[in-house]
Write an enzyme that holds these catalytic residues in place. Structure first.
Site, mmCIF file in Angstrom:
data_model
loop_
_atom_site.group_PDB
_atom_site.id
_atom_site.type_symbol
_atom_site.label_atom_id
_atom_site.label_comp_id
_atom_site.label_asym_id
_atom_site.label_seq_id
_atom_site.Cartn_x
_atom_site.Cartn_y
_atom_site.Cartn_z
ATOM 1 N N THR A 54 3.112 4.556 1.367
ATOM 2 C CA THR A 54 4.238 4.749 2.278
ATOM 3 C C THR A 54 3.759 5.209 3.649
ATOM 4 O O THR A 54 4.299 4.783 4.679
ATOM 5 C CB THR A 54 5.214 5.781 1.682
ATOM 6 N N GLU A 98 5.557 -3.381 0.418
ATOM 7 C CA GLU A 98 5.634 -3.019 -0.995
ATOM 8 C C GLU A 98 4.840 -1.737 -1.130
ATOM 9 O O GLU A 98 3.621 -1.737 -0.991
ATOM 10 C CB GLU A 98 5.059 -4.144 -1.857
ATOM 11 N N CYS A 144 1.161 -0.004 -8.723
ATOM 12 C CA CYS A 144 2.350 0.538 -8.060
ATOM 13 C C CYS A 144 3.542 0.643 -9.001
ATOM 14 O O CYS A 144 4.458 1.419 -8.759
ATOM 15 C CB CYS A 144 2.706 -0.306 -6.845
ATOM 16 N N GLY A 150 0.814 -1.202 0.000
ATOM 17 C CA GLY A 150 0.000 0.000 0.000
ATOM 18 C C GLY A 150 0.851 1.255 0.000
ATOM 19 O O GLY A 150 1.958 1.274 -0.549
ATOM 20 N N VAL A 156 0.927 4.553 5.286
ATOM 21 C CA VAL A 156 0.416 3.437 6.076
ATOM 22 C C VAL A 156 1.525 2.422 6.338
ATOM 23 O O VAL A 156 1.570 1.790 7.397
ATOM 24 C CB VAL A 156 -0.789 2.779 5.383
ATOM 25 N N GLY A 157 2.448 2.286 5.386
ATOM 26 C CA GLY A 157 3.568 1.366 5.590
ATOM 27 C C GLY A 157 4.380 1.722 6.822
ATOM 28 O O GLY A 157 4.828 0.831 7.564
#
Length: 488
Positions: free
Chosen positions: A200, A220, A254, A198, A202-203
């Site tokens: 960056t 990712e 992405c 998802g 939320v990552g």
């Protein structure tokens, strides 16, 4: 919870699902290779038996043409299913750890073993492949899995939630549906590995939550993938593949090209080629075309509209937005500056900015000045030009004369670097990250009698020669010149 969809998993049920999955893993039945292969095959038949239903669900969620679902969701998943099914037995066999006469009697071995109970959180844009692909990698590794499909694709999430317990072991593989609250509750729990695909933003939240439990994570995250154009390249090919990469799945991939670095005196030539390709792709106009999809939500449409409305570049074509229909027209913008709003974030939509540059050196400097992307695309028939870009930049993938499709090529793992993510979401490398290498040896007692007894106290001077014999010879000593320059 007010306004909470009834399809969401009750928050107080999430802990129970987590515990049931952990208990199923501890039962040991996934140790069986036959069990793993049976479950991997069943993932394939979840899709194969229900392809029409998945196509329809994807159309409802993403306004997607069937061809995009077949290309992105089905093909990639079937490739990983075949790879895992054919190789899981070989990959899980114990293997010798090198060859060293000093330690050979101990029988040193390594073996890929399961990590345990995994959490997989896929994105909305490729809702089948990005969930089912990692799932088969986790199954091949012998793990139990909790799946949390994207709430932004409710039709696909509902279908997957219906089918998973019909085809797979109901205790080993379980579903949680929901949004921020449900994901937050999941991240509060202890997992043995988390895979998140998802944004960056939320990552970072996922990585921070995982760090509290020292949980390994695969991220990712995409990013702004540049395209570099060699003015000596086949402009028609470069325009066609770049524009296709930007508008396929309505730009919600992405690996999509995010901006094009094109020589200033070649920009108009490239523009004319893209205009020609646009008219060829959508002769009746993209809004009426059965080959063009929609954005996932009105909120995402409004975000993309804000970016297009704010650009200081020149809109060559497109720019049309219909919020109620979740429609954003394929849009080409030229003369975009590095400080333009279109360069401020990942667009994740069918808008292609052209950034004019003086030469390839300036293009490289721009790429190097920004966060490392998931992919860099270069169009050139000149190997020197290709090497110049790829050798002087960093990215998850380095792709020449093509865009997007690398994730579906067998043997090529998909993964980022730095802000574009870490770890892998396809291929053998995905299996490797869902397992840990367990080492073993069995040292017979007689070894102490033939020389290894020197390690025990009381230490003796004469035993030092045996200790030194355990160390291999060093490589040749570097000369003064090689020490200073690093080159021979």
């Amino acid at each position: 919870m007010s306004g909470r969809p009834s399809s969401y998993t009750p928050l107080d049920e999430i802990y129970k699902i987590h515990e049931r999955t952990r208990q199923a893993y501890r039962s040991g039945r996934a140790k069986s290779i036959a069990f793993r292969k049976q479950q991997i095959a069943q993932v394939g038949y979840i899709i194969k038996d229900n392809e029409d239903r998945f196509i329809e669900a994807s159309k409802r969620d993403l306004g997607r043409p069937p061809q995009d679902t077949i290309f992105f969701d089905f093909a990639g998943t079937y490739i990983d299913i075949k790879l895992m099914y054919d190789n899981v037995e070989k990959w899980t066999k114990p293997r010798r750890a090198g060859c060293n006469l000093n330690f050979a009697p101990m029988g040193p071995r390594v073996k890929a073993e399961p990590k345990g109970t995994l959490l997989i959180i896929p994105p909305f844009n490729v809702p089948v492949f990005m969930l089912m692909g990692p799932l088969v990698g986790a199954i091949a590794g012998g793990n139990a899995v909790v799946l949390k499909p994207s709430e932004k694709c409710p039709a696909c999430a509902e279908l997957i939630t219906e089918l998973v317990p019909k085809y797979l072991d109901r205790d080993m593989f379980q579903m949680v549906n929901g949004g921020v609250a449900e994901t937050t509750r999941l991240l509060e729990l202890q997992w043995d590995h988390i895979l998140f695909i998802g944004s960056t933003r939320v990552g970072r939240i996922v990585a921070e939550a995982a760090a509290k439990h020292l949980t390994p994570v695969t991220l990712e995250l995409g990013g702004k993938n540049p395209v570099v154009i060699d003015p000596r390249s086949d402009v028609h090919l470069a325009a066609k593949r770049t524009f296709w990469g930007r508008v396929v799945n309505t730009g919600q991939v992405c690996l999509c090209p995010e901006y094009v670095l094109v020589p200033k005196d070649f920009q108009d030539t490239f523009v004319e080629a893209v205009k020609e390709i646009h008219n060829f792709f959508f002769p009746e106009g993209p809004k009426r075309s059965s080959s063009y999809g929609r954005i996932v939500s009105e909120a995402q449409v409004l975000r993309i509209k804000r970016l297009v409305d704010g650009t200081r570049g020149t809109i060559v074509f497109g720019g049309d937005v219909d919020v109620s229909e979740r429609y954003v027209a394929p849009t080409l913008v030229k003369d975009v500056g590095l400080d333009d709003v279109l360069m401020s974030e990942e667009i994740f939509g069918p808008v292609l900015p052209l950034v004019p540059v003086q030469d390839v050196e300036e293009a490289i400097e721009i790429i190097r000045s920004r966060e490392r992307p998931l992919a860099i695309y270069v169009f050139s028939q000149d190997k020197v030009f290709l090497n110049q870009v790829f050798e002087n930049t960093e990215s998850g993938a380095a792709i020449a004369n093509e865009t997007v499709i690398s994730a579906g090529v067998p043997g090529l793992p998909m993964g980022g670097i730095g802000p574009s993510g870490y770890g892998y979401t396809t291929g053998k490398e995905m299996f490797d990250q869902f397992t840990h290498i367990r080492v073993s040896l069995n040292n017979p007692s007689w070894v102490d009698k033939i020389g290894f007894g020197f390690r025990y106290p009381p230490y003796k001077k004469e035993n030092e020669k045996f200790l030194r014999a355990l160390s291999p010879a060093l490589p040749p000593r570097p000369t003064e010149k090689t020490s200073a320059t690093g080159n021979s």
